[in-house]
Structures are given as C-alpha cells and as structure tokens.
Design an enzyme around this catalytic site. Sequence first.
Site, PDB file in Angstrom:
ATOM      1  N   ALA A  91       7.306  11.611   0.831  1.00 11.21           N
ATOM      2  CA  ALA A  91       6.252  11.035   1.695  1.00 11.21           C
ATOM      3  C   ALA A  91       6.886  10.527   2.986  1.00 11.21           C
ATOM      4  CB  ALA A  91       5.528   9.905   0.978  1.00 11.21           C
ATOM      5  N   GLY A 151      12.079   9.758  21.723  1.00 17.16           N
ATOM      6  CA  GLY A 151      10.758   9.292  21.265  1.00 17.16           C
ATOM      7  C   GLY A 151      10.700   8.977  19.788  1.00 17.16           C
ATOM      8  N   TYR A 155      11.729   6.797  13.681  1.00 13.61           N
ATOM      9  CA  TYR A 155      11.890   7.875  12.689  1.00 13.61           C
ATOM     10  C   TYR A 155      13.378   8.202  12.487  1.00 13.61           C
ATOM     11  CZ  TYR A 155      10.750  12.483  10.575  1.00 13.61           C
ATOM     12  OH  TYR A 155      10.621  13.585   9.747  1.00 13.61           O
ATOM     13  N   GLY A 186      15.199  20.779   9.428  1.00 14.36           N
ATOM     14  CA  GLY A 186      14.869  20.861  10.848  1.00 14.36           C
ATOM     15  C   GLY A 186      13.366  21.052  10.972  1.00 14.36           C
TER      16      GLY A 186
HETATM   17  P1  NDP Z   1       2.745  15.883   5.871  1.00 15.52           P
HETATM   18  O1  NDP Z   1       2.148  14.980   6.893  1.00 15.52           O
HETATM   19  O2  NDP Z   1       2.112  17.208   5.623  1.00 15.52           O
HETATM   20  O3  NDP Z   1       2.843  15.135   4.480  1.00 15.52           O
HETATM   21  C1  NDP Z   1       3.267  13.799   4.399  1.00 15.52           C
HETATM   22  C2  NDP Z   1       2.852  13.256   3.060  1.00 15.52           C
HETATM   23  O4  NDP Z   1       3.241  11.869   3.015  1.00 15.52           O
HETATM   24  C3  NDP Z   1       1.356  13.323   2.827  1.00 15.52           C
HETATM   25  O5  NDP Z   1       1.123  13.981   1.612  1.00 15.52           O
HETATM   26  C4  NDP Z   1       0.938  11.860   2.750  1.00 15.52           C
HETATM   27  O6  NDP Z   1      -0.004  11.628   1.728  1.00 15.52           O
HETATM   28  C5  NDP Z   1       2.226  11.165   2.369  1.00 15.52           C
HETATM   29  N1  NDP Z   1       2.195   9.768   2.790  1.00 15.52           N
HETATM   30  C6  NDP Z   1       2.225   9.279   4.036  1.00 15.52           C
HETATM   31  N2  NDP Z   1       2.132   7.941   4.014  1.00 15.52           N
HETATM   32  C7  NDP Z   1       2.054   7.580   2.711  1.00 15.52           C
HETATM   33  C8  NDP Z   1       1.945   6.344   2.037  1.00 15.52           C
HETATM   34  N3  NDP Z   1       1.940   5.161   2.674  1.00 15.52           N
HETATM   35  N4  NDP Z   1       1.883   6.346   0.683  1.00 15.52           N
HETATM   36  C9  NDP Z   1       1.891   7.517   0.011  1.00 15.52           C
HETATM   37  N5  NDP Z   1       2.004   8.720   0.580  1.00 15.52           N
HETATM   38  C10 NDP Z   1       2.079   8.742   1.930  1.00 15.52           C
HETATM   39  O7  NDP Z   1       4.266  16.055   6.299  1.00 15.52           O
HETATM   40  P2  NDP Z   1       5.348  17.142   5.871  1.00 15.52           P
HETATM   41  O8  NDP Z   1       4.981  17.775   4.606  1.00 15.52           O
HETATM   42  O9  NDP Z   1       5.624  17.978   7.046  1.00 15.52           O
HETATM   43  O10 NDP Z   1       6.632  16.207   5.680  1.00 15.52           O
HETATM   44  C11 NDP Z   1       7.103  15.822   4.398  1.00 15.52           C
HETATM   45  C12 NDP Z   1       8.437  15.102   4.568  1.00 15.52           C
HETATM   46  O11 NDP Z   1       9.369  15.965   5.221  1.00 15.52           O
HETATM   47  C13 NDP Z   1       8.346  13.843   5.433  1.00 15.52           C
HETATM   48  O12 NDP Z   1       9.184  12.853   4.900  1.00 15.52           O
HETATM   49  C14 NDP Z   1       8.875  14.320   6.782  1.00 15.52           C
HETATM   50  O13 NDP Z   1       9.408  13.270   7.523  1.00 15.52           O
HETATM   51  C15 NDP Z   1       9.931  15.311   6.330  1.00 15.52           C
HETATM   52  N6  NDP Z   1      10.279  16.297   7.330  1.00 15.52           N
HETATM   53  C16 NDP Z   1       9.361  17.209   7.773  1.00 15.52           C
HETATM   54  C17 NDP Z   1       9.730  18.142   8.716  1.00 15.52           C
HETATM   55  C18 NDP Z   1       8.795  19.163   9.228  1.00 15.52           C
HETATM   56  O14 NDP Z   1       9.206  19.919  10.119  1.00 15.52           O
HETATM   57  N7  NDP Z   1       7.575  19.260   8.730  1.00 15.52           N
HETATM   58  C19 NDP Z   1      11.084  18.183   9.262  1.00 15.52           C
HETATM   59  C20 NDP Z   1      11.964  17.191   8.732  1.00 15.52           C
HETATM   60  C21 NDP Z   1      11.554  16.301   7.799  1.00 15.52           C
HETATM   61  P3  NDP Z   1      -1.546  11.363   2.066  1.00 15.52           P
HETATM   62  O15 NDP Z   1      -2.014  12.583   2.839  1.00 15.52           O
HETATM   63  O16 NDP Z   1      -2.160  11.205   0.735  1.00 15.52           O
HETATM   64  O17 NDP Z   1      -1.548  10.122   2.928  1.00 15.52           O
END
Ligand code: NDP
Length: 249
Positions: A91, A151, A155, A186
């Site tokens: 998350a 920015g 994070y 990435g």
């Molecule tokens: P998404 O926004 O698609 O998913 C993020 C998830 O985090 C959602 O399912 C959301 O659940 C959950 N979440 C956020 N806040 C909370 C909270 N307070 N409690 C419980 N759940 C929470 O992002 P991604 O799938 O793209 O990213 C997943 C991970 O990978 C993250 O940690 C991100 O930083 C990392 N990442 C992603 C990259 C990318 O390019 N996409 C690159 C590098 C890292 P809900 O919808 O139920 O709130």
Amino acid sequence: MVSKKRIALVTGGMGGLGEAICFKLAALGYTVVTTYSPGNTRAQQWLQTMKAQGFEFHAYACDVTDWESCQACVRKLVAELGPVDVLVNNAGITRDMTFKKMDKINWDSVMHTNLDSCFNMAKQVCDGMVDRSWGRIINISSVNGQKGAFGQTNYSAAKAGMHGFTKALALEVARKGVTVNTISPGYIGTKMVTAIPKEVLDAKIIPQIPIGRLGKPEEVAGLVAYLASEEAAFVTGANIAINGGQHMQ
Ligand code: NDP
C-alpha cells in the site's frame, strides 16, 4: 507451486501493482489475502469480479496508517484463515509537490501510508513468523527512494526509510527463518503512473528508461513471488531494483 498452503497478505492488493501480485501468488497456490482502505466502496465489487475470473481472494478492511486498524485486521484474518506466512507491504500513495509547497499534511500522509505502515503491519505478523521459523516480509519501495525525485521529498524519504527498516529487521530475524527484503520498482504502468499526462510520459519519463518502456505489474509480481519462495531463503536485507536500467547502483 508452494509445497504447503501458505498465506500471503498483500496490503493495497486491489491497486495496480497489488492486483498483479495477488494474481501471481494465487497462481502459485498461496491463499491470498488483501487489504483495502475502510473507505473503499469498490472492494466488494472487486472481490466479485475476481471470483468471476476464478480467484478466491480474501479481503479485510484496514487503514495501514492506523495501528489499531492493522491490529484488528490481522487478528481477524488469523482467527478466520490462520497465520500469515508472507507479508507484502505494498500500500502506498504519492502527494507530489516541491519542498517549497510541501505542507505538513502531505508530508505526514505520505510518511504514514508508505513507511509507518511497514511497522504497523510487520509488527502484527513478525513474532509469529519467528515462532514458526518461517516467514517473508517484502516491502515495495521505489526507485525514487534510491535516487530522489523532484517534487517528492516526502515520497523519497518514506521509500528510502522503508529500506532502512528492511535492513535492520532483516538482521534481527535472519537466524529465525524469516527474510525481509525491499523491491524498488521504477516506473510501472499502473494508474499511479498512467495518470501522468502522455506528453510528459513520452518526453520526460520514457527517455530516462534504457529499456525504453514502462515496467509491467506482472514483472514486479514475479519478483515478489521469487522473494516469497523457498529458493529465496538466502536473500535477505536486499534492495532489488526493477527499473528497466533507469537507475543502477
Ligand atoms: P495504486 O494507487 O494502484 O495502489 C495503491 C494501493 O494502496 C491501493 O490499493 C490503496 O487501497 C492502498 N492504500 C493507500 N492508502 C491506504 C491506506 N491508508 N490503508 C490501506 N491501503 C491503502 O498504486 P500502485 O499499485 O501503482 O503502487 C503500489 C505500490 O508500489 C506503492 O507502494 C507505490 O508507491 C509503489 N510503486 C509504484 C510504482 C509505479 O510505477 N506504479 C513505482 C514504484 C513504486 P485503496 O484503493 O483501498 O485505498
């Protein structure tokens, strides 16, 4: 396939990366449990859609920023399904703005969701893993935690902090059959990234990636599956980059 029916808990498993991780672990025979934010009104629909596709996922409401919510979630999960063998701290959120504009709310929310969540969740499962002499904790960080990003003081700090947490905890549980690792993706083609305007992606982001494209969620999921496996028992305290060559350490 996993030799024993292991339970894997993926926080944020309904998001772009999380869903791919859930699919992969389910395909390998894990009992897959995901969390969703208590305010997520799409959770039941997501579960039904997954069921229609043949995936029997389990889901629990949990605010990963909130200690008591994490405690209640894992207690319920353990009572209903059994102990957690694999925890994927996935998350996360971004709240991007320059440091000049960064306010306390956007600093705190990113630190709480990306970093405090690792403590909040790992604390619920780690002792049990140690007692059973087997466990995997996998923290999903980011390339921007390794190299910094304009920015993203919030994070980048939170994601770098995740790996500090990984290394320290890995040392403490290394002799107990529990591994703790970080994955630093990435740019991966999930909503978090495809929400960036296409002209910015094409002009500024893709040119930074030697492989010349965004990563695929399934590619990150494959790495999670490896770290969760028996074969990865000697990998701990590592920060594994998966970034198309964008940043090499
Ligand atoms: P998404 O926004 O698609 O998913 C993020 C998830 O985090 C959602 O399912 C959301 O659940 C959950 N979440 C956020 N806040 C909370 C909270 N307070 N409690 C419980 N759940 C929470 O992002 P991604 O799938 O793209 O990213 C997943 C991970 O990978 C993250 O940690 C991100 O930083 C990392 N990442 C992603 C990259 C990318 O390019 N996409 C690159 C590098 C890292 P809900 O919808 O139920 O709130």
